[in-house]
Design a protein around this motif. Structure first.
Motif, PDB file in Angstrom:
ATOM      1  N   THR A   3       0.826  -1.196   0.000  1.00  0.00           N
ATOM      2  CA  THR A   3       0.000   0.000   0.000  1.00  0.00           C
ATOM      3  C   THR A   3       0.862   1.248   0.000  1.00  0.00           C
ATOM      4  OG1 THR A   3      -1.746  -1.139   1.203  1.00  0.00           O
ATOM      5  CG2 THR A   3      -1.783   1.257   1.263  1.00  0.00           C
ATOM      6  N   LYS A   4       1.881   1.277   0.860  1.00  0.00           N
ATOM      7  CA  LYS A   4       2.753   2.457   0.927  1.00  0.00           C
ATOM      8  C   LYS A   4       3.525   2.629  -0.369  1.00  0.00           C
ATOM      9  CE  LYS A   4       3.343   2.759   5.929  1.00  0.00           C
ATOM     10  NZ  LYS A   4       4.300   2.805   7.036  1.00  0.00           N
ATOM     11  N   LEU A   5       3.934   1.515  -0.971  1.00  0.00           N
ATOM     12  CA  LEU A   5       4.675   1.584  -2.224  1.00  0.00           C
ATOM     13  C   LEU A   5       3.807   2.203  -3.317  1.00  0.00           C
ATOM     14  CD1 LEU A   5       7.217   0.918  -3.811  1.00  0.00           C
ATOM     15  CD2 LEU A   5       6.285  -1.347  -4.262  1.00  0.00           C
ATOM     16  N   ILE A   6       2.537   1.779  -3.368  1.00  0.00           N
ATOM     17  CA  ILE A   6       1.619   2.339  -4.365  1.00  0.00           C
ATOM     18  C   ILE A   6       1.421   3.827  -4.122  1.00  0.00           C
ATOM     19  CG2 ILE A   6      -0.790   2.330  -5.149  1.00  0.00           C
ATOM     20  CD1 ILE A   6      -0.774  -0.699  -4.583  1.00  0.00           C
ATOM     21  N   ALA A   7       1.225   4.203  -2.864  1.00  0.00           N
ATOM     22  CA  ALA A   7       1.006   5.611  -2.542  1.00  0.00           C
ATOM     23  C   ALA A   7       2.233   6.448  -2.890  1.00  0.00           C
ATOM     24  CB  ALA A   7       0.668   5.762  -1.063  1.00  0.00           C
ATOM     25  N   LEU A   8       3.423   5.941  -2.560  1.00  0.00           N
ATOM     26  CA  LEU A   8       4.654   6.664  -2.895  1.00  0.00           C
ATOM     27  C   LEU A   8       4.815   6.825  -4.404  1.00  0.00           C
ATOM     28  CD1 LEU A   8       7.118   5.071  -0.317  1.00  0.00           C
ATOM     29  CD2 LEU A   8       6.528   7.499  -0.478  1.00  0.00           C
ATOM     30  N   ALA A  33       1.722  16.917   3.004  1.00  0.00           N
ATOM     31  CA  ALA A  33       1.546  15.774   3.908  1.00  0.00           C
ATOM     32  C   ALA A  33       0.108  15.263   3.860  1.00  0.00           C
ATOM     33  CB  ALA A  33       1.918  16.185   5.336  1.00  0.00           C
ATOM     34  N   GLU A  34      -0.834  16.204   3.760  1.00  0.00           N
ATOM     35  CA  GLU A  34      -2.237  15.805   3.681  1.00  0.00           C
ATOM     36  C   GLU A  34      -2.510  15.078   2.359  1.00  0.00           C
ATOM     37  OE1 GLU A  34      -6.694  17.862   3.628  1.00  0.00           O
ATOM     38  OE2 GLU A  34      -4.923  19.058   4.138  1.00  0.00           O
ATOM     39  N   THR A  35      -1.903  15.595   1.278  1.00  0.00           N
ATOM     40  CA  THR A  35      -2.066  14.942  -0.023  1.00  0.00           C
ATOM     41  C   THR A  35      -1.498  13.531   0.024  1.00  0.00           C
ATOM     42  OG1 THR A  35      -1.908  17.073  -1.149  1.00  0.00           O
ATOM     43  CG2 THR A  35      -1.544  15.112  -2.483  1.00  0.00           C
ATOM     44  N   TYR A  36      -0.367  13.364   0.690  1.00  0.00           N
ATOM     45  CA  TYR A  36       0.235  12.036   0.819  1.00  0.00           C
ATOM     46  C   TYR A  36      -0.708  11.092   1.562  1.00  0.00           C
ATOM     47  CZ  TYR A  36       3.133   8.216   2.439  1.00  0.00           C
ATOM     48  OH  TYR A  36       3.594   6.962   2.703  1.00  0.00           O
ATOM     49  N   GLU A  37      -1.348  11.595   2.611  1.00  0.00           N
ATOM     50  CA  GLU A  37      -2.272  10.761   3.381  1.00  0.00           C
ATOM     51  C   GLU A  37      -3.446  10.304   2.512  1.00  0.00           C
ATOM     52  OE1 GLU A  37      -2.106   9.461   6.371  1.00  0.00           O
ATOM     53  OE2 GLU A  37      -0.092  10.296   6.599  1.00  0.00           O
ATOM     54  N   LEU A  38      -3.936  11.209   1.636  1.00  0.00           N
ATOM     55  CA  LEU A  38      -5.045  10.862   0.759  1.00  0.00           C
ATOM     56  C   LEU A  38      -4.621   9.827  -0.283  1.00  0.00           C
ATOM     57  CD1 LEU A  38      -6.594  14.414   0.257  1.00  0.00           C
ATOM     58  CD2 LEU A  38      -7.545  12.525   1.598  1.00  0.00           C
ATOM     59  N   LEU A  39      -3.407   9.955  -0.787  1.00  0.00           N
ATOM     60  CA  LEU A  39      -2.894   8.962  -1.722  1.00  0.00           C
ATOM     61  C   LEU A  39      -2.699   7.623  -1.011  1.00  0.00           C
ATOM     62  CD1 LEU A  39      -0.338  11.151  -3.698  1.00  0.00           C
ATOM     63  CD2 LEU A  39      -2.412  10.101  -4.623  1.00  0.00           C
ATOM     64  N   ASN A  40      -2.317   7.684   0.252  1.00  0.00           N
ATOM     65  CA  ASN A  40      -2.190   6.476   1.058  1.00  0.00           C
ATOM     66  C   ASN A  40      -3.558   5.800   1.214  1.00  0.00           C
ATOM     67  OD1 ASN A  40      -0.473   4.733   2.515  1.00  0.00           O
ATOM     68  ND2 ASN A  40      -1.270   5.552   4.448  1.00  0.00           N
ATOM     69  N   LEU A  41      -4.613   6.632   1.345  1.00  0.00           N
ATOM     70  CA  LEU A  41      -5.983   6.117   1.406  1.00  0.00           C
ATOM     71  C   LEU A  41      -6.313   5.360   0.120  1.00  0.00           C
ATOM     72  CD1 LEU A  41      -8.913   5.952   2.494  1.00  0.00           C
ATOM     73  CD2 LEU A  41      -9.276   8.220   1.483  1.00  0.00           C
ATOM     74  N   PHE A  42      -5.946   5.927  -1.027  1.00  0.00           N
ATOM     75  CA  PHE A  42      -6.200   5.262  -2.305  1.00  0.00           C
ATOM     76  C   PHE A  42      -5.514   3.897  -2.338  1.00  0.00           C
ATOM     77  CE2 PHE A  42      -4.735   4.106  -6.527  1.00  0.00           C
ATOM     78  CZ  PHE A  42      -5.923   4.072  -7.231  1.00  0.00           C
ATOM     79  N   GLY A  43      -4.251   3.875  -1.916  1.00  0.00           N
ATOM     80  CA  GLY A  43      -3.508   2.612  -1.912  1.00  0.00           C
ATOM     81  C   GLY A  43      -4.151   1.580  -1.010  1.00  0.00           C
ATOM     82  N   ASP A  44      -4.667   2.029   0.127  1.00  0.00           N
ATOM     83  CA  ASP A  44      -5.312   1.114   1.074  1.00  0.00           C
ATOM     84  C   ASP A  44      -6.589   0.520   0.466  1.00  0.00           C
ATOM     85  OD1 ASP A  44      -5.816  -0.247   3.431  1.00  0.00           O
ATOM     86  OD2 ASP A  44      -6.864   1.447   4.355  1.00  0.00           O
ATOM     87  N   VAL A  45      -7.420   1.381  -0.144  1.00  0.00           N
ATOM     88  CA  VAL A  45      -8.656   0.913  -0.775  1.00  0.00           C
ATOM     89  C   VAL A  45      -8.343  -0.046  -1.914  1.00  0.00           C
ATOM     90  CG1 VAL A  45     -10.662   1.633  -2.134  1.00  0.00           C
ATOM     91  CG2 VAL A  45      -9.979   2.949  -0.112  1.00  0.00           C
TER      92      VAL A  45
END
Length: 431
Positions: A3-8, A33-45
């Motif tokens: 998930t983190k790899l996808i978000a990164l 940082a907030e944008t990164y958290e949202l991209l992390n959300l995408f990776g999680d979903v």
């Protein structure tokens, strides 16, 4: 970890492809940082869908759907095109493609007909501007992307598709259309008494050349007797910007044709006319209606603002946004709305459209039947009644021929345009 790899990866891609204006906006008003958290959300979903959805799904399908959803949430014209869709779009702009022959958009989850293209299966089947297509071969359109819907409408030449049409004031009805190769001859012309008539059905690669050839042909046919030109842009859904500029330039000696204004002021553009009027200054009337969109509105707005043409008909569609095709190597391309069109006077076309100078709605022209009282021949036992023989039969034949002629559909808007040019020519000293 995945998930983190996808978000990164997504974050790196965002930073790499973001235009300068976007970086500046991020620095001024957004938190990375907030944008990164949202991209992390995408990776999680994404990972949860891959692992737990009831049916196995391909990663490519999920990501392409997510990308397309992001673009479609912006406006009806931004979208993602995979390799096949991108290839189809390139073929269409070159003037030949397979399908039904309609320009469409999405509205309220349904396919909305912007305009049918002349002499195509959809045109002959009677589809009209502002029709909504609710089902394709019995399958509901709701939930499909525009690209998927267009893909379903295309198919092998000679095969049929049944579309369910919802038209204002009528119950929904089905129309069966046979697919065909759509060859776009974007310019047609003919003479209307001493007035030239040119119809442009779309703005593809050879439209400006076709216009030049058409006007040359009309001049050759009529010579000095040519009183003016009717340019018919009704139900023209638009096309290439450079062709709209070239067509406008053909009638203008100088001045701005159109400007585009984007988010970054430095990326705004202005297009100006060069000397030379293809008609030599003859009167021009442009026919427009609700199916005239995009490039058609650029031409109509430019010639109206410069006082070079009189617009006759009904208000245009109001599609005044600029889409830029951004190739995505190995994946296709994305169509992204990047600017708005403005006429030379600074009017925005978007959602407002172009108002005609003379409002003329479509109408069916009928000759009123002349009523008369009883005649001598109608009286019982009248002298010589029915003795005219051949002469009477010939008169009856003539009446029948006239009745058939009355049944022909007359283009009321075109008739008004031709009359207008003749009036201008009469009072302006033209032959």
């Amino acid at each position: 970890m995945k998930t983190k790899l996808i978000a990164l990866t997504l974050l790196a891609t965002t930073l790499a492809f973001a235009p300068q204006g976007s970086k500046q906006a991020w620095a001024e008003g957004q938190n990375p940082a907030e944008t990164y958290e949202l991209l992390n959300l995408f990776g999680d979903v994404f990972e949860r869908v891959r692992a737990n959805y009831v049916e196995e799904t391909a990663d490519r399908d999920l990501i392409e759907a997510a990308v397309n959803g992001m673009l479609k949430s912006l406006d009806p014209h931004s979208s993602y095109m995979n390799k096949k869709t991108y290839g189809d779009m390139q073929v269409q702009t070159r003037g030949q493609f397979g399908g039904l022959g309609i320009e469409v958009t999405m509205e309220g989850g349904l396919i909305k007909v912007v305009s049918p293209i002349d002499d195509t299966p959809a045109f002959r089947a009677g589809l009209k501007t502002n029709d909504f297509l609710t089902h394709l071969d019995g399958e509901a359109v709701m939930g499909l992307t525009l690209e998927k819907a267009v893909e379903k409408m295309r198919g092998k030449v000679g095969t049929d598709i049944t579309v369910t049409v919802r038209r204002e004031g009528q119950d929904a009805f089905d129309v069966t259309i046979t697919r065909a190769i759509i060859k776009l001859r974007s310019v047609r012309s003919r003479t209307e008494d001493k007035v030239g008539y040119v119809r442009i059905t779309s703005f593809s690669e050879n439209t400006s050349k076709g216009l030049g050839d058409a006007v040359d042909k009309l001049k050759e046919e009529m010579g000095d007797q040519m009183q003016g030109l009717v340019l018919d842009l009704r139900n023209n859904p638009g096309g290439l910007l450079d062709q709209a500029v070239a067509v406008s330039d053909a009638f203008l000696d100088k001045g701005e044709i159109v400007s585009t204004r984007s988010r970054d002021p430095d990326e705004s553009q202005r297009f100006n006319a060069r000397p030379g009027d293809i008609t030599g200054g003859l009167p021009v009337v442009i026919l427009i209606n609700g199916g005239s969109a995009s490039a058609s509105e650029i031409v109509a707005g430019a010639l109206q603002d410069h006082g070079r043409a009189i617009l006759l008909g009904t208000k245009t569609f109001g599609k005044g946004s600029v889409q830029t095709i951004v190739p995505l190597p190995g994946h296709g391309a994305m169509r992204l709305t990047t600017a708005r069109y403005y006429t030379p006077s600074g009017r925005s076309i978007q959602a407002t459209g172009i108002e005609p100078d003379i409002q003329v709605a479509p109408a069916k022209v009928e000759e009123l039947e002349t009523r008369h009282g009883r005649r001598e021949a109608d009286l019982r036992g009248a002298l010589d009644k029915g003795k005219n023989g051949p002469a009477e039969e010939e008169e009856n034949k003539t009446d029948k021929a006239e009745d058939e002629k009355k049944k022909e559909v007359l283009d009321f808007q075109l008739m008004r345009a031709v009359d207008l040019i003749k009036g201008i020519a009469m009072f302006g000293g033209q032959k």
